[in-house]
Every structure is written in structure tokens, then in C-alpha cells.
Design an enzyme around this catalytic site. Structure first.
Site, PDB file in Angstrom:
ATOM      1  N   HIS A 152       1.429  -1.361  -0.063  1.00 33.28           N
ATOM      2  CA  HIS A 152       0.165   0.039  -0.050  1.00 33.28           C
ATOM      3  C   HIS A 152       0.706   1.412  -0.025  1.00 33.28           C
ATOM      4  CE1 HIS A 152      -3.025   3.255   1.564  1.00 33.28           C
ATOM      5  NE2 HIS A 152      -4.306   2.276   1.612  1.00 33.28           N
ATOM      6  N   ASP A 171       3.214  -4.407   8.306  1.00 32.18           N
ATOM      7  CA  ASP A 171       1.655  -3.779   7.664  1.00 32.18           C
ATOM      8  C   ASP A 171       0.885  -5.097   8.342  1.00 32.18           C
ATOM      9  OD1 ASP A 171      -0.564  -2.684   7.113  1.00 32.18           O
ATOM     10  OD2 ASP A 171       0.243  -1.968   5.352  1.00 32.18           O
ATOM     11  N   GLN A 205      -4.995  -5.427   6.442  1.00 36.05           N
ATOM     12  CA  GLN A 205      -4.999  -6.303   5.837  1.00 36.05           C
ATOM     13  C   GLN A 205      -5.519  -7.808   5.950  1.00 36.05           C
ATOM     14  OE1 GLN A 205      -7.814  -5.465   3.690  1.00 36.05           O
ATOM     15  NE2 GLN A 205      -7.046  -3.432   3.541  1.00 36.05           N
ATOM     16  N   CYS A 234      -5.160   1.932  -3.444  1.00 38.66           N
ATOM     17  CA  CYS A 234      -3.658   2.602  -2.740  1.00 38.66           C
ATOM     18  C   CYS A 234      -2.007   2.220  -3.319  1.00 38.66           C
ATOM     19  CB  CYS A 234      -4.041   3.124  -1.171  1.00 38.66           C
ATOM     20  SG  CYS A 234      -4.643   4.740  -1.610  1.00 38.66           S
ATOM     21  N   LYS A 292     -11.233  -1.972  10.095  1.00 40.91           N
ATOM     22  CA  LYS A 292     -10.640  -2.837   9.387  1.00 40.91           C
ATOM     23  C   LYS A 292     -11.260  -3.687  10.123  1.00 40.91           C
ATOM     24  CE  LYS A 292      -8.285  -0.798   6.330  1.00 40.91           C
ATOM     25  NZ  LYS A 292      -8.534  -0.545   5.226  1.00 40.91           N
TER      26      LYS A 292
END
Length: 404
Positions: free
Chosen positions: A121, A198, A201, A362, A224
Site C-alpha cells: 500500500h 503492515d 489487511q 492505493c 478494518k
């Protein structure tokens, strides 16, 4: 048995209509929906104990402080951090990444190298570019293949004693690919490099164990994971958090201030300048409670069935191409119809009450790799149904008939 209809009753928004059609929400990779249990926690805060936290002697302040720090403990337990002070409450994943990037600005030099992956991202690309511009360090990229997976033989070639930092997402937001982060972390540590993952997700689908992963930094966002926007967390190993300088100056992050010198507060407050998103932090804890009550194994198993069904049905549509076909995926399907712009498909689906995401998500380097402007992304959650996927298939077919 996974009772999705009972679960759906927890989400007020799922009963509304969009364009006079029942809402079908397939944009979960951007933001999940919020159950009434979390909404109730937000209302309870503002209705009953809204006050600023830490150092207040009055009852409301103490109650708010207790609830906020209880939420930090919930986050610590959920991610299996060793200490609660290794959990820094942030405004979200991007904030956490920038906090770490800023800290390493005083550590890196022009002889150092930083690795990122081609699946990132923008929030896990731009801060490292800025860091390298400021320090002279070199940014190198782990390439991807046509299946949407990282080319790990190239990672093995790129990692070296010059590598000081490695940044990879746990799951690709654009393709759903689950990256081999355990291997990446282990190999990076062999050369003395720190690793930031990260997890934005991954966390809605997977319950990460940061101690088992032995990761140095892990970031996530509450929105999320059935929580509110504007709050997230950074996990950092204590030894790293003590090395890094504060990201922002102000109240809360200080021990003592004079005009001659300021000393900083201990962890975690060193990185939490100013009044935090108190209600958001408390609601983040409530969201974790809710998801853990359902169970992440149950969530993963159910979402996998949704992914398999949607993939099978979409593949049956002539002229449709799915991007990201890794064997290890979360419940995301990114696709295009030959000769039709993804925006046009998304617009027609919206008229049918179906919310999907269109564009580059993104993640422009991924789109550049495939030489496309973007995709239609349908991302599923545990409150979605097979019947909703059937409506998506009908909508895609209608878009194809109208636009071909």
C-alpha cells in the site's frame, strides 16, 4: 455451525437500502462495518464517563483512564505482546508506520539499505521513500510475479548485511495475497535488520502472534476490524521503542519540562503526545472482544468458503480476469472485464445496492505491473453471504451486457 444470519443482526447498517436495493457491502478491505456492541461502547463513553485521561483526580477521569488502559491490555493480549507498554495507540496503520520511519531517521545513513515489497500500500512505500531521501539510504524492492506473489528467490538475493530495515504487508490490500512473513522476518534477523509488518489487511482475518512471529514492529487499524476509524495500534519490541526518539512533542509524552530541557515519559506515553482518541481506543477493545467471541478460526473458515465460491463463479464469466491468484489468500477478489473500465462496473453495481471498491486501491505499483488502470475489488467479511455473492455475479453480468 456458523450462524451468519444471527451475526448479521449485530450490524444495523446491513438492514438499510441503497438506491432502493438491500445493501450488499463488499468493501470490507477499505473499512469493515461496526456491530451494535461496539456502537454501544461508543455511546456509553460519551453518555456516562467522557473525560480526559491520565493524571486527573476526579472520578470521571479515573474511570475513563481505567477503561482506556483496559483496552490497551485487550490489544496486548489479542496480539500476544509481552508487555502492555509495547502497544502504542495511534490514529491508524499509517500513523504507526510514519512513527517508526521518523524514528529511524536518526539511525540510518547513506551506506544502509531498506527493503520494501512490490505488493505494498502507498502508506508502506511513501514514508520509506521520504526516510531514504532524508538519510541517503537506498530503497530496494522485492519483486512480484504474475500470480500476485512475492518472488522470494529475489528477496534472498536482495537481503544483505547492508539491509537495516524490511517492510512488508502481511496481506496485500489489492490482491489478498498472504505473504510469507515468518520467513521474511527470520531471514532479515540473520543479517541484523529490523522488520515492520503492515497488518492492516491481515488482522480482520488472522490473529497474529507477535511473539511467535518475533517481529520488531506490527501495525494495524481498528476500522478494518469492526472498530471505529481514527484509531489503531503499533506494536514494537521494547528494546526498539526505547531506542527510537519521540515522534511528536507535547503533553502526555513528557516526564518534566523546563525552558532549558525536557525529559520524556516512559513507554508507551513517550509516543502518545496530546489527548488521544479515548473513545476510539475503548471501542477498539470492544471490537476485539466481539471478534474473539465469534472466533478467528471460525471467521477464517467461513470467509474461505465465500472466497472459493466467489472465485469459482467469477471465473465462469467470459472475458473476466482475476488478479492475484496465490494459493494463500484472504477473502479478496480483484478483477476486470475485458474492454470495460472498472469504474463503470462499480457504478452499475452501486445502482444495484452493491458496494465494491474500484481503482488502484492505493497500490499503483501493482497496477503498473499488470499494466492496468485499476481493478474492481470485492472484499468479503464474516457477515457476508453466498446469496450476496450471487447478486454480485448477476450485477457483473448486467454490467457486461450494458457496457460491452
Amino acid at each position: 455451525m456458523f450462524d451468519v444470519q444471527r451475526i448479521r443482526q449485530d450490524f444495523p447498517i446491513l438492514s438499510r437500502k441503497v438506491n432502493n436495493k438491500p445493501l450488499i457491502y463488499f468493501d470490507n478491505a477499505a473499512t469493515s462495518q461496526t456491530p451494535k456492541q461496539v456502537i454501544d461502547a461508543i455511546v456509553d463513553y460519551y453518555s456516562n464517563y467522557n473525560a480526559n485521561i491520565h493524571r486527573g483526580v476526579h472520578s470521571l477521569s479515573q474511570e475513563a483512564t481505567d477503561k482506556y488502559e483496559e483496552a490497551r491490555l485487550k490489544i496486548k493480549d489479542h496480539f500476544n505482546a509481552k508487555h502492555s507498554h509495547e502497544i502504542i495507540l495511534t490514529s491508524g496503520t499509517t500513523h504507526g508506520i510514519n512513527l517508526v520511519a521518523h524514528g529511524f531517521g536518526s539511525i540510518l545513513n547513506s551506506n544502509d539499505e531498506v527493503l520494501v515489497s512490490a505488493l505494498e500500500h502507498h502508506s508502506n512505500i511513501v514514508p520509506w521513500q521520504m526516510l531514504c531521501e532524508a538519510t541517503g539510504a537506498k530503497l530496494k524492492v522485492i519483486p512480484m510475479n504474475n500470480e500476485g506473489e512475492l518472488v522470494m528467490t529475489e528477496f534472498d538475493k536482495l537481503i544483505s548485511n547492508k539491509t537495516k530495515l524490511v517492510f512488508v504487508n502481511h496481506v496485500s490490500n489489492a490482491l489478498g495475497t498472504i505473504n510469507p512473513i515468518s520467513y521474511i522476518i527470520a531471514e532479515s534477523h540473520k543479517v541484523g535488520a529490523a522488520v515492520l509488518i503492515d497488518g492492516a489487511q491481515a488482522c480482520p482475518h488472522i490473529k497474529p502472534d507477535v511473539q511467535n512471529l518475533n517481529v520488531d514492529f506490527y501495525v494495524a487499524s481498528a476500522h478494518k476490524m469492526c472498530g471505529p476509524t481514527g484509531v489503531g495500534m503499533l506494536y514494537g519490541k521494547e528494546e526498539w521503542l526505547r531506542k527510537l526518539p519521540p515522534y511528536q512533542g507535547g503533553g502526555e509524552m513528557i516526564a518534566e519540562v523546563t525552558f532549558e530541557k525536557t525529559t520524556y515519559a516512559d513507554l508507551p506515553h513517550k509516543f502518545e503526545a496530546g489527548t488521544p482518541n479515548i473513545c476510539g481506543g475503548i471501542a477498539f477493545g470492544a471490537a476485539l472482544d466481539y471478534m474473539n467471541t465469534i472466533g478467528f478460526d471460525a471467521i477464517a473458515n467461513y470467509e474461505h468458503q465465500l472466497l472459493k465460491y466467489a472465485t469459482k463463479k467469477l471465473k465462469e464469466i467470459e472475458g473476466l480476469k482475476i488478479y492475484g491468484i496465490s494459493a494463500q489468500k484472504t477473502a479478496v477478489v480483484s478483477f476486470n472485464l475485458e474492454g470495460i473500465h472498472p469504474y463503470d462496473i462499480g457504478t452499475i453495481l452501486d445502482k444495484m445496492g452493491i458496494a465494491v471498491r474500484t481503482g488502484h486501491h492505493c497500490a499503483q505499483p501493482i497496477m503498473d505491473f499488470f499494466k492496468i488502470p485499476g481493478t474492481v475489488r470485492a472484499s468479503f467479511s464474516f457477515y457476508n453471504t453466498i446469496e450476496e455473492i450471487d447478486c454480485l455475479i448477476d450485477g457483473v453480468m448486467k454490467a457486461k451486457d450494458m457496457l460491452s
